[in-house]
Design a protein around this motif. Structure first.
Motif, PDB file in Angstrom:
ATOM      1  N   ALA A  81      36.808  17.799 -28.545  1.00  0.00           N
ATOM      2  CA  ALA A  81      35.346  18.119 -28.137  1.00  0.00           C
ATOM      3  C   ALA A  81      34.775  17.512 -26.707  1.00  0.00           C
ATOM      4  O   ALA A  81      35.080  16.900 -26.162  1.00  0.00           O
ATOM      5  CB  ALA A  81      34.154  18.238 -29.531  1.00  0.00           C
ATOM      6  N   ILE A  82      33.613  18.134 -26.667  1.00  0.00           N
ATOM      7  CA  ILE A  82      32.789  17.221 -25.254  1.00  0.00           C
ATOM      8  C   ILE A  82      31.637  16.750 -26.113  1.00  0.00           C
ATOM      9  O   ILE A  82      30.938  17.660 -26.480  1.00  0.00           O
ATOM     10  CB  ILE A  82      32.870  18.422 -23.948  1.00  0.00           C
ATOM     11  CG1 ILE A  82      34.396  18.252 -23.535  1.00  0.00           C
ATOM     12  CG2 ILE A  82      32.125  17.687 -23.158  1.00  0.00           C
ATOM     13  CD1 ILE A  82      34.041  20.154 -22.100  1.00  0.00           C
ATOM     14  N   ILE A  83      31.147  15.463 -25.461  1.00  0.00           N
ATOM     15  CA  ILE A  83      29.833  15.360 -25.250  1.00  0.00           C
ATOM     16  C   ILE A  83      29.573  14.799 -24.264  1.00  0.00           C
ATOM     17  O   ILE A  83      30.086  14.137 -23.778  1.00  0.00           O
ATOM     18  CB  ILE A  83      29.786  14.675 -26.722  1.00  0.00           C
ATOM     19  CG1 ILE A  83      27.531  14.406 -27.113  1.00  0.00           C
ATOM     20  CG2 ILE A  83      30.353  13.076 -26.270  1.00  0.00           C
ATOM     21  CD1 ILE A  83      27.806  15.855 -27.106  1.00  0.00           C
ATOM     22  N   GLN A  84      28.069  15.465 -23.607  1.00  0.00           N
ATOM     23  CA  GLN A  84      27.338  14.587 -22.444  1.00  0.00           C
ATOM     24  C   GLN A  84      26.229  14.638 -22.334  1.00  0.00           C
ATOM     25  O   GLN A  84      25.387  15.607 -23.090  1.00  0.00           O
ATOM     26  CB  GLN A  84      28.714  15.483 -21.276  1.00  0.00           C
ATOM     27  CG  GLN A  84      28.090  15.135 -19.867  1.00  0.00           C
ATOM     28  CD  GLN A  84      28.660  13.963 -19.902  1.00  0.00           C
ATOM     29  OE1 GLN A  84      29.670  13.456 -19.952  1.00  0.00           O
ATOM     30  NE2 GLN A  84      27.964  12.393 -19.155  1.00  0.00           N
ATOM     31  N   PRO A  85      25.679  13.073 -21.495  1.00  0.00           N
ATOM     32  CA  PRO A  85      26.343  12.029 -21.967  1.00  0.00           C
ATOM     33  C   PRO A  85      27.198  11.622 -22.602  1.00  0.00           C
ATOM     34  O   PRO A  85      26.787  11.999 -23.871  1.00  0.00           O
ATOM     35  CB  PRO A  85      24.842  11.430 -20.739  1.00  0.00           C
ATOM     36  CG  PRO A  85      23.772  11.574 -21.860  1.00  0.00           C
ATOM     37  CD  PRO A  85      24.215  13.163 -22.405  1.00  0.00           C
ATOM     38  N   GLU A  86      28.000  10.404 -21.873  1.00  0.00           N
ATOM     39  CA  GLU A  86      28.617   9.479 -23.085  1.00  0.00           C
ATOM     40  C   GLU A  86      27.284   9.013 -24.245  1.00  0.00           C
ATOM     41  O   GLU A  86      26.293   8.556 -23.439  1.00  0.00           O
ATOM     42  CB  GLU A  86      29.304   8.570 -22.233  1.00  0.00           C
ATOM     43  CG  GLU A  86      29.839   7.519 -23.273  1.00  0.00           C
ATOM     44  CD  GLU A  86      31.276   7.188 -22.719  1.00  0.00           C
ATOM     45  OE1 GLU A  86      31.406   5.699 -23.075  1.00  0.00           O
ATOM     46  OE2 GLU A  86      30.842   6.666 -21.597  1.00  0.00           O
ATOM     47  N   ASP A 101      42.199  23.454 -23.449  1.00  0.00           N
ATOM     48  CA  ASP A 101      41.687  21.483 -23.405  1.00  0.00           C
ATOM     49  C   ASP A 101      41.278  20.933 -24.473  1.00  0.00           C
ATOM     50  O   ASP A 101      41.345  20.061 -24.861  1.00  0.00           O
ATOM     51  CB  ASP A 101      42.198  20.838 -21.396  1.00  0.00           C
ATOM     52  CG  ASP A 101      43.057  20.963 -21.015  1.00  0.00           C
ATOM     53  OD1 ASP A 101      43.723  21.772 -21.490  1.00  0.00           O
ATOM     54  OD2 ASP A 101      43.128  20.663 -19.957  1.00  0.00           O
ATOM     55  N   VAL A 102      39.999  21.675 -24.091  1.00  0.00           N
ATOM     56  CA  VAL A 102      38.975  21.262 -25.272  1.00  0.00           C
ATOM     57  C   VAL A 102      38.399  22.622 -25.702  1.00  0.00           C
ATOM     58  O   VAL A 102      38.418  23.084 -25.803  1.00  0.00           O
ATOM     59  CB  VAL A 102      37.659  20.901 -24.419  1.00  0.00           C
ATOM     60  CG1 VAL A 102      36.133  21.305 -25.327  1.00  0.00           C
ATOM     61  CG2 VAL A 102      37.476  19.519 -23.654  1.00  0.00           C
ATOM     62  N   GLY A 103      38.243  22.204 -27.068  1.00  0.00           N
ATOM     63  CA  GLY A 103      38.273  23.648 -28.261  1.00  0.00           C
ATOM     64  C   GLY A 103      36.274  24.070 -28.513  1.00  0.00           C
ATOM     65  O   GLY A 103      35.873  24.696 -28.978  1.00  0.00           O
ATOM     66  N   PHE A 104      35.451  23.234 -28.270  1.00  0.00           N
ATOM     67  CA  PHE A 104      33.964  23.227 -29.156  1.00  0.00           C
ATOM     68  C   PHE A 104      33.354  21.746 -27.791  1.00  0.00           C
ATOM     69  O   PHE A 104      33.874  20.810 -27.586  1.00  0.00           O
ATOM     70  CB  PHE A 104      34.114  22.531 -30.334  1.00  0.00           C
ATOM     71  CG  PHE A 104      32.851  22.139 -30.575  1.00  0.00           C
ATOM     72  CD1 PHE A 104      32.394  23.681 -31.433  1.00  0.00           C
ATOM     73  CD2 PHE A 104      31.685  21.210 -30.519  1.00  0.00           C
ATOM     74  CE1 PHE A 104      31.428  23.553 -32.238  1.00  0.00           C
ATOM     75  CE2 PHE A 104      30.576  21.109 -31.471  1.00  0.00           C
ATOM     76  CZ  PHE A 104      30.269  22.474 -32.084  1.00  0.00           C
ATOM     77  N   ALA A 105      32.091  22.508 -27.488  1.00  0.00           N
ATOM     78  CA  ALA A 105      30.969  21.984 -26.630  1.00  0.00           C
ATOM     79  C   ALA A 105      29.857  22.114 -27.079  1.00  0.00           C
ATOM     80  O   ALA A 105      29.640  23.702 -27.338  1.00  0.00           O
ATOM     81  CB  ALA A 105      31.021  21.807 -25.145  1.00  0.00           C
ATOM     82  N   ALA A 106      28.840  21.446 -27.739  1.00  0.00           N
ATOM     83  CA  ALA A 106      27.762  21.986 -27.752  1.00  0.00           C
ATOM     84  C   ALA A 106      26.531  21.183 -27.094  1.00  0.00           C
ATOM     85  O   ALA A 106      26.633  20.318 -25.776  1.00  0.00           O
ATOM     86  CB  ALA A 106      26.756  21.458 -29.237  1.00  0.00           C
ATOM     87  N   PHE A 107      25.409  21.836 -27.288  1.00  0.00           N
ATOM     88  CA  PHE A 107      23.990  22.042 -26.555  1.00  0.00           C
ATOM     89  C   PHE A 107      24.091  22.000 -24.867  1.00  0.00           C
ATOM     90  O   PHE A 107      24.260  20.390 -24.344  1.00  0.00           O
ATOM     91  CB  PHE A 107      23.721  19.413 -26.426  1.00  0.00           C
ATOM     92  CG  PHE A 107      23.385  19.067 -28.134  1.00  0.00           C
ATOM     93  CD1 PHE A 107      22.324  19.905 -28.442  1.00  0.00           C
ATOM     94  CD2 PHE A 107      24.729  19.028 -28.871  1.00  0.00           C
ATOM     95  CE1 PHE A 107      22.188  19.658 -29.819  1.00  0.00           C
ATOM     96  CE2 PHE A 107      24.251  18.797 -30.018  1.00  0.00           C
ATOM     97  CZ  PHE A 107      22.683  18.946 -30.508  1.00  0.00           C
TER      98      PHE A 107
END
Length: 533
Positions: free
Chosen positions: A40-45, A247-253
């Motif tokens: 998953a992605i979370i941004q910012p760290e 490469d990434v399966g899930f990203a919110a916000f």
């Protein structure tokens, strides 16, 4: 189990359409598959891995998988069991008794007991949580007659509390690892030990956080995934590319640039979903530092309000995916919203007149005065919004210096040293605005070093009385009327200028099943998520 005895006060179900409450069909029609790793992605760290000491959304998105709350919510915002199996509210609404789940263990093997609940409520939620300091202000004690009973005692009814007990808002932390320490600096804020579906494994700074399945999780059979990896990808285009190629399966916000959203929606392997954000009800704002004598003049603040074309901002920078705000409570929070508030139409001539009247006439170079603007560095739209505002204010003779910094620097500058003139970003009002809104305007929530509180320095006796009346109101209708009065007062004094009502979105691969789409879906653990292949 009893349903939420204060559900009529949050009134979420009445505010949402049936379509918002439709579950993800693939999850309902197929048998979940166990195993695998979801990237998953979370941004910012994140800055820490608990929302109790810093409740910015990246911290919550990851840590909600590690910690539990006393309760969770279903699609209608009725309470359902989590660390508490059942509960009772006394008729006078001054005693709330939780019967805790037996056999739950912390990730280090220690038993979870009522002592952890008491410590979390009294020492963490009430003292260091930026919202909890207000939400639990009426909580006087938590009695623990045995290891599995926690009795909350209130000095006055507190109708907001049961909207604030999930794993995002009020995480239960381990007493044995926090007692006697500086809670804000405890190393477990970075290497957390929870009771949730995933255990913390590693944090590679600037790269990723890895979580692993908790084999002893109390919700039998959950989670389905073996591993959950949150990557940090600062560039919006790179985030979109990572989702597109798998490469990434899930990203919110809002993970991809708003300019790309139409194209991403058309990709056959991806789903773009706007459900799951209703519970935290965000708005985008411009906050004035009233310690600056220029901005302390109401005529200057109202001039700035008239100088900004909010519809133009929504259409250009945000691609029409948001709406102009009329006040600090979004219109979709229907139970508490009122449009009967002072308004400031886009009128540069009126802005110029007010600035002249305030004594800030244009100099030989056309500039009246200069101010600094700091913006939350959550995504590129926040930077673009800052630039849009800079250009808007330049037209009426206000020179704006836009300052960019990482999130830690922003928090230190805005909420630590109050070294700003205006700051812009998003704020969670929540579906019961007492949960989020009041801390931005109550003088008692001014707390140097505590993020997402009253940074403007606004202190108004009438506003404080309204807020305190809301907090102690036992009658739902009276409470709603008080919220309407508060909105009118805030829009008149204008310590904060509401700009936009935000609608956020999640992007995920079609092979990612079980994504929660209820009102607080984006703020929930990924314990129900599984991979189809």
């Amino acid at each position: 189990m009893r349903t939420n005895p204060w559900k009529s006060l949050t009134l979420l179900a009445a505010c949402l359409t049936a379509s918002l409450l439709t579950p993800h069909l693939s999850a309902a029609q197929e048998t979940p598959r166990r195993g695998g790793t979801l990237v998953a992605i979370i941004q910012p760290e994140p800055t820490v891995l608990t929302t109790t000491v810093n409740n910015q959304f990246p911290n919550g998105a990851v840590s909600v998988n590690i910690y539990d709350g006393l309760v969770a919510y279903d699609d209608n915002l009725d309470l359902r069991p989590a660390l508490a199996e059942r509960w009772e509210l006394s008729p006078d609404k001054l005693t709330l008794t939780f019967h805790l789940r037996r056999g739950v263990k912390w990730h280090d093997g220690a038993p979870f007991t009522s002592a952890d609940v008491r410590f979390s409520a009294l020492e963490i939620w009430k003292k260091v949580h930026s919202r909890g300091r207000l939400t639990f202000a009426e909580l006087t004690d938590v009695e623990t007659p045995d290891d599995y009973t926690a009795i909350f005692r209130f000095r006055a009814p507190s109708l907001v509390v049961l909207s604030a007990l999930n794993a995002w808002e009020s995480q239960v932390l381990p007493k044995h690892l926090y007692e006697g320490t500086d809670i804000l600096k405890n190393p477990r804020n970075l290497e957390p030990v929870g009771t949730g579906p995933f255990r913390f494994k590693t944090w590679q700074r600037g790269e990723a956080i890895e979580l692993e399945r908790n084999p002893d999780y109390w919700d039998a059979g959950k989670p389905y995934l073996d591993r959950l990896i949150y990557r940090f990808i600062p560039d919006g285009g790179a985030r979109a590319a990572a989702l597109e190629i798998g490469d990434v399966g899930f990203a919110a916000f809002d993970p991809v640039p708003f300019a790309d959203i139409d194209r991403v929606r058309k990709l056959p392997n991806l789903v773009v979903e706007s459900r799951g954000y209703e519970w935290n009800a965000k708005y985008y704002f411009l906050e004035f530092n009233l310690r600056n004598p220029i901005l302390a003049d109401i005529r200057v603040r109202r001039a700035i309000a008239h100088a900004i074309d909010r519809q133009g901002l929504a259409d250009t920078v945000w691609y029409g995916l948001v709406a102009p705000a009329t006040g600090p409570i979004p219109s979709f929070v229907k139970a508490f919203y009122t449009k009967d508030v002072p308004s400031y139409s886009f009128d540069t001539a009126q802005a110029e007149r007010l600035l002249d009247e305030a004594g800030y006439r244009r100099g030989p170079n056309g500039v009246r005065f200069s101010i600094n603007q700091d913006f939350q560095p959550f995504n590129d739209n926040f930077r673009k919004t800052a630039e849009y505002l800079r250009q808007s204010l330049k037209r009426v003779g206000i020179e704006v210096n836009v300052r960019s910094q990482d999130l830690a620097g922003f928090v230190r500058r805005v909420y630590g040293s109050y070294d700003f003139d205006i700051n812009t970003g998003q704020f969670s009002v929540f579906i019961d605005p007492e949960l989020g809104l009041l801390r931005q305007f109550w003088s008692k929530s001014i707390a140097p070093g505590i993020p997402w509180t009253n940074a403007s320095g606004y202190a108004d006796a009438q506003t404080d009385r309204l807020i305190e009346s809301i907090k102690s109101a036992a009658d739902p209708e009276q409470r709603i009327a008080l919220f309407h009065d508060l909105q009118r007062r805030i829009q008149s004094d204008l310590p904060v200028l509401p700009l936009l009502e935000l609608r956020q979105f999640t992007v995920f691969n079609r092979n990612v099943r079980g994504v929660a789409l209820g009102p607080d879906g984006a703020m929930s653990a990924l314990k129900d998520v599984w991979l189809a292949n």
